[in-house]
Design an enzyme around this catalytic site. Structure first.
Site, short mmCIF file in Angstrom:
data_model
loop_
_atom_site.label_atom_id
_atom_site.label_comp_id
_atom_site.label_asym_id
_atom_site.label_seq_id
_atom_site.Cartn_x
_atom_site.Cartn_y
_atom_site.Cartn_z
N ASP A 127 -0.31 -5.69 9.53
CA ASP A 127 -1.33 -4.67 9.25
C ASP A 127 -2.64 -5.39 8.94
O ASP A 127 -2.72 -6.14 7.96
CB ASP A 127 -0.86 -3.84 8.04
CG ASP A 127 -1.82 -2.71 7.70
OD1 ASP A 127 -2.87 -2.59 8.36
OD2 ASP A 127 -1.51 -1.95 6.76
N ALA A 148 -6.32 -4.49 8.09
CA ALA A 148 -7.22 -3.38 7.76
C ALA A 148 -8.51 -3.85 7.10
O ALA A 148 -9.38 -3.04 6.80
CB ALA A 148 -6.50 -2.40 6.83
N TRP A 166 0.86 -1.19 0.00
CA TRP A 166 0.00 0.00 0.00
C TRP A 166 0.89 1.24 0.00
O TRP A 166 1.84 1.32 0.81
CB TRP A 166 -0.88 -0.04 1.26
CG TRP A 166 -1.84 1.08 1.40
CD1 TRP A 166 -2.62 1.63 0.43
CD2 TRP A 166 -2.14 1.79 2.61
NE1 TRP A 166 -3.40 2.62 0.96
CE2 TRP A 166 -3.12 2.74 2.29
CE3 TRP A 166 -1.69 1.70 3.93
CZ2 TRP A 166 -3.65 3.61 3.24
CZ3 TRP A 166 -2.21 2.55 4.86
CH2 TRP A 166 -3.18 3.50 4.52
N LYS A 186 -12.69 0.03 7.25
CA LYS A 186 -13.42 -0.70 6.20
C LYS A 186 -14.46 -1.64 6.79
O LYS A 186 -15.60 -1.65 6.35
CB LYS A 186 -12.43 -1.50 5.33
CG LYS A 186 -11.23 -0.72 4.86
CD LYS A 186 -11.57 0.20 3.70
CE LYS A 186 -10.59 1.34 3.57
NZ LYS A 186 -9.32 1.08 2.97
#
Ligand SMILES: Cc1ncc(COP(=O)(O)O)c(C=O)c1O
Length: 399
Positions: free
Chosen positions: A211, A213, A130, A246
């Site tokens: 991470d 997410a 990302w 999200k």
């Protein structure tokens, strides 16, 4: 003072958003922005969020600061959501959590903690990763390096190249991993690959920084946390940056947390004292609203069940769109195999077209994606799928 400042060009994604907004063609398709969309192209507030918010606001009597580490109820609920209810790190008291302004805030706090422990530490990120990982992790002065990850030939993970690169890292090297729904490629590690990786991390003494997410948007709420759960159980130290943007649809409320798993409860407590100090130097106290909503949802059986259903619906929609996109592309581009789109997980995939074709899709067909051909699958819907697949076919064949 400020006349010396150099003017920076806007972020390319903002330029893409502006170009999309200015495009008057009714057939336009936005696959650029990284937010979930429903069949109507909206990013609605989840029902569970709406109800939790009303209940929570009705009870709220003050707006005084929350604690420096945030809302303890939220922190504990998030630990259990990510690690699972009876995880050995929780029963062993080896986890401490600091609420953070979004997953981005959590990533930055983690980077600052690493720098406080070792200013010379190097963080290794996947190729590609990302785009925001780079400024978030290197902004505090840490050095970043890359390890191979995505295999464009298969649309999956080039696991042997990844293993070979990690095998060469020195002890205490930091490795950033995506728990699931890899952004931007959609190529995830299998459970068997996570198991191989944890053995390598143990043998080489590497520090995983995970991470997470998109928990719940890939395969399932528990399945998407397989990596952090396994690594937490097997390794002495793990950092986990969590985003609720999200899976709770709380983007603008800036809701997230950093979990620190340490070898002993005392070491975890020490790390938390450092994190509180770091937060004080950056923003002092976290925002309350989003975390209070997530706490309300996870603590209430009915709201939690409603949320789980809504996450499952988002996941099913993404998986359905992946299937249908492959079917449509099979019809319009029989010469090319797009089957990888169905094997990948989460909101993103690389379409695998070159930058000229991306531009052609934008200018001639009003289909918007970033120059690296990352598409947000959730930007597709039943009415634009066929149009999208035909546009891709025309861009590929130059017709
Ligand atoms: C891979 C990844 N990590 C972290 C985040 C953090 O998002 P936020 O700061 O909005 O919670 C995102 C959001 O797009 C992401 O894609």
């Amino acid at each position: 003072m400020f006349e010396r400042l150099e003017r920076l060009s806007p972020d390319p994604i903002l330029g893409l958003m502006a170009a999309f907004r200015a495009d008057a063609d009714p057939r336009k398709v936005d696959l650029g922005v990284g937010v979930y969309r429903n069949d109507q192209g909206d990013t609605p507030i989840l029902r569970a969020v709406r109800q939790a918010e009303q209940a929570m606001l009705g009870r709220q009597t003050t707006k005084v600061y929350v604690a420096p580490a945030g809302n303890p109820g939220f922190n504990q609920a998030l630990e259990r959501l990510v690690l699972g209810d009876d995880h050995s790190t929780l029963t062993g008291g080896r986890v401490r959590t600091i609420q953070a302004p979004g997953g981005c805030g959590a990533l930055r706090l983690g980077a600052e903690l690493i720098r406080a422990a070792d200013p010379a530490a190097v963080v290794h990120v996947s190729t590609p990763t990302w785009a925001n990982h780079v400024p978030l992790l290197s902004g505090c002065g840490l050095k970043l390096e890359r390890y191979p990850y995505f295999d464009p030939a298969t649309g999956g993970v080039n696991f042997s190249a990844m293993l070979a690169a990690l095998e060469r890292l020195p002890a205490r090297a930091v490795v950033l991993l995506h728990a699931s729904c890899h952004n931007p490629t959609g190529a995830d590690l299998s459970e068997a690959q996570w198991r191989e990786l944890v053995a390598l991390f143990k043998r080489r003494g590497l520090l995983p920084f995970i991470d997470i997410a998109y928990q719940g948007l890939g395969t399932g709420v528990a399945e998407d946390a397989f990596g952090p759960r396994l690594f937490g159980a097997e390794l002495p130290e793990v950092l986990v940056a969590v985003s609720c943007s999200k899976n709770f649809g709380l983007y603008r409320e800036r809701t997230g947390a950093l979990l620190v798993i340490n070898e002993t409860p005392a070491a975890a407590e020490t790390a938390l004292t450092q994190l509180v100090r770091i937060a004080r130097t950056l923003y002092s106290m976290p925002p309350d609203h989003g975390a209070a909503i997530v706490h309300e949802i996870l603590a209430n059986e009915d709201l939690r069940a409603m949320w789980a259903e809504e996450v499952a619906a988002m996941r099913a929609r993404i998986q359905g769109l992946r299937r249908e996109a492959v079917e449509q592309l099979k019809r319009t581009c029989p010469q090319r195999d797009f089957g990888f789109i169905e094997r990948q997980r989460g909101m993103f995939s690389y379409l695998g077209v070159d930058v000229e074709q991306v531009r052609e899709l934008r200018t001639r067909h009003h289909v918007y994606m970033t120059d690296d051909s990352r598409i947000n699958i959730a930007g597709l819907h039943r009415e634009n799928l066929e149009y999208f697949a035909k546009a891709v076919a025309m861009a590929l064949t130059g017709t």
